[in-house]
Design a protein around this motif. Structure first.
Motif, mmCIF file in Angstrom:
data_model
loop_
_atom_site.group_PDB
_atom_site.id
_atom_site.type_symbol
_atom_site.label_atom_id
_atom_site.label_comp_id
_atom_site.label_asym_id
_atom_site.label_seq_id
_atom_site.Cartn_x
_atom_site.Cartn_y
_atom_site.Cartn_z
ATOM 1 N N CYS A 1 -6.598 6.654 1.428
ATOM 2 C CA CYS A 1 -6.580 5.733 0.273
ATOM 3 C C CYS A 1 -6.722 6.503 -1.038
ATOM 4 O O CYS A 1 -7.611 7.347 -1.175
ATOM 5 C CB CYS A 1 -7.731 4.729 0.417
ATOM 6 N N CYS B 1 0.847 -1.208 0.000
ATOM 7 C CA CYS B 1 0.000 0.000 0.000
ATOM 8 C C CYS B 1 0.876 1.248 0.000
ATOM 9 O O CYS B 1 1.627 1.477 0.955
ATOM 10 C CB CYS B 1 -0.938 0.000 1.209
ATOM 11 N N CYS C 1 -5.603 3.125 -5.660
ATOM 12 C CA CYS C 1 -4.702 2.582 -6.692
ATOM 13 C C CYS C 1 -5.040 1.134 -7.052
ATOM 14 O O CYS C 1 -4.668 0.651 -8.110
ATOM 15 C CB CYS C 1 -3.248 2.670 -6.226
ATOM 16 N N GLY C 2 -5.720 0.407 -6.123
ATOM 17 C CA GLY C 2 -6.178 -0.948 -6.439
ATOM 18 C C GLY C 2 -5.175 -2.051 -6.156
ATOM 19 O O GLY C 2 -5.490 -3.229 -6.334
ATOM 20 N N GLN C 3 -3.972 -1.706 -5.676
ATOM 21 C CA GLN C 3 -2.973 -2.723 -5.372
ATOM 22 C C GLN C 3 -3.534 -3.802 -4.447
ATOM 23 O O GLN C 3 -3.366 -4.992 -4.675
ATOM 24 C CB GLN C 3 -1.741 -2.040 -4.755
ATOM 25 N N CYS C 4 -4.219 -3.330 -3.392
ATOM 26 C CA CYS C 4 -4.735 -4.239 -2.362
ATOM 27 C C CYS C 4 -5.768 -5.210 -2.940
ATOM 28 O O CYS C 4 -5.749 -6.400 -2.635
ATOM 29 C CB CYS C 4 -5.341 -3.437 -1.222
HETATM 30 S S1 SF4 Z 1 -6.261 1.204 -3.027
HETATM 31 FE FE1 SF4 Z 1 -5.408 -0.158 -1.458
HETATM 32 S S2 SF4 Z 1 -3.190 -0.156 -1.798
HETATM 33 FE FE2 SF4 Z 1 -4.038 1.634 -2.905
HETATM 34 S S3 SF4 Z 1 -3.927 3.316 -1.431
HETATM 35 FE FE3 SF4 Z 1 -5.957 2.420 -1.175
HETATM 36 S S4 SF4 Z 1 -5.672 0.934 0.479
HETATM 37 FE FE4 SF4 Z 1 -3.616 1.420 -0.257
#
Ligand code: SF4
Ligand code: SF4
Length: 370
Positions: free
Chosen positions: A341, A299, A344-347
């Motif tokens: 948040c 994140c 970005c969608g990484q999680c």
């Molecule tokens: S989408 Fe997920 S990884 Fe990206 S900033 Fe938000 S919580 Fe963090």
């Protein structure tokens, strides 16, 4: 025998920490000794647990202090650390070095789903694992799994060589359409592949139930802890050969040992009580986060995602309370608030539960930051 007779495994992913946030080795050693003294032998770690510190802890607390034939050890190959075909062997050798175990009784491809499987296929990890098994460096080969029953069926058809599969099973998700616990369990049974259960208490969610759900279970068996119900549910399934519990303190260990030293499978009446308790929980529409923390490291905002989700879940169960807001603020201060948040969608990409994390964090921010 493929698995030890006693069905409780010590999960080494949430070990006790000192005030400085490092693994408390003295306590881990004591817990390991108590577990072994009670006649249990199965330990489960992974390359990435505790940011790579779990495997070296296994060496110090277990391997260097107990005869090799007094325990069995499982660890896992992480797709997300593989950089090329040569890195498969490199990571495995590093794991042998870190643990000092000489060989692994159980070795798994970690978190297989329809995405990760492409990496394991690309580097031919299946045939590589068979070679390790032939050479005696792995005794039993399997994979942990986070996808639908149809994907599991496809994999087990393609890979009849696997000795076991590790599944997320718990009484709340048993009929859940997303997690497909029951369907996955039945698929493994149909293929004749034994099951190891991970997250029987659903990352702690089933350890604290809303009062009306807890009452159903407490009225029936006042002395039984809530986690003991969750563990017995899984251990009562015929094709489940091992139930892992990530133990973070001595109280959890003692409770688990009490439950599984004198194990009684659930009766039909008890199963029905669990169904009723699960219905109450589902009414609250809790977020099914298992606190696996796979999402956290990547994140870019440093948000402690599962801790914030847990606050949201507690709010759904117990309503607003001053304490909870304070806890939320502590977690936010350690990392960042939910409102940080950036979507970005990484999680979402790494979450084994396929949770819409940014959306959940929006709800969390509304609940705690308004
Ligand atoms: S989408 Fe997920 S990884 Fe990206 S900033 Fe938000 S919580 Fe963090
Ligand atoms: S949000 Fe998903 S990846 Fe993150 S801790 Fe929860 S279950 Fe694991």
């Amino acid at each position: 025998m493929l698995f030890p007779e006693k069905k409780l495994g010590f999960g080494l992913m949430r070990l006790p920490l000192t005030d400085d946030g490092v693994i408390d080795l003295t306590r881990v050693c004591r817990m390991v000794d108590e577990f072994l003294a009670a006649g249990f032998t199965y330990f489960d770690t992974a390359y990435g647990y505790h940011e790579g510190k779990s495997e070296p802890t296994v060496r110090k607390a277990l391997v260097e202090r107990h005869p090799r034939d007094a325990f069995t050890l499982a660890t896992k190959l992480p797709a997300w650390f593989l950089k090329g075909p040569e890195s498969v062997q490199q990571i495995f050798d590093e794991q042998l070095e870190r643990t000092g175990a000489g060989y692994f009784d159980y070795y798994l491809l970690h978190a297989v789903d329809s995405e990760n499987v492409r990496i394991y296929d690309r580097y031919d990890c299946w045939n590589w694992a068979l070679r390790m098994r032939r050479e005696g460096r792995i005794r039993h080969f399997g994979f942990s799994f986070h996808d639908t029953a149809a994907v599991l069926d496809e994999l087990l058809t393609k890979h009849p060589e696997v000795d076991f599969v590790q599944l997320q099973l718990n009484y709340l998700d048993w009929d859940n359409e997303l997690v497909q616990s029951a369907a996955c369990y039945e698929t493994a049974a149909r293929h004749g592949v034994p099951v190891v259960v991970m997250e029987p208490v659903k990352g702690g969610t089933l350890a604290t139930l809303p009062e009306d759900a807890a009452k159903i279970l407490r009225d029936y068996a006042p002395g039984a802890s809530l986690p003991s119900w969750a563990i017995r549910f899984c251990a009562s399934l015929d094709n489940v050969k091992m139930v892992l519990s990530g133990m973070s303190n001595e109280a959890q260990l003692s409770d688990n040992l009490r439950t599984m030293s004198d194990f009684h499978p659930l009766t039909e009446e008890e199963r029905e009580l669990l169904r009723r308790a699960a219905d109450k929980l589902r009414d609250l529409a809790m977020v099914p986060c298992t606190a696996c923390r796979y999402c956290e490291e990547g994140c870019p905002q440093g948000i402690h995602i599962p801790d914030l989700i847990r606050c949201l879940n507690h709010r759904k169960v117990y309503g607003k309370s001053g304490d909870l807001k304070e806890r939320y603020q502590q977690f936010a201060a350690q990392g960042a608030p939910a409102s940080a948040c950036i979507g970005c969608g990484q999680c979402e990409g790494v979450c084994p539960q396929h949770l819409p994390v940014p959306e959940i964090l929006r709800e969390t921010a509304e609940a705690f930051e308004g």
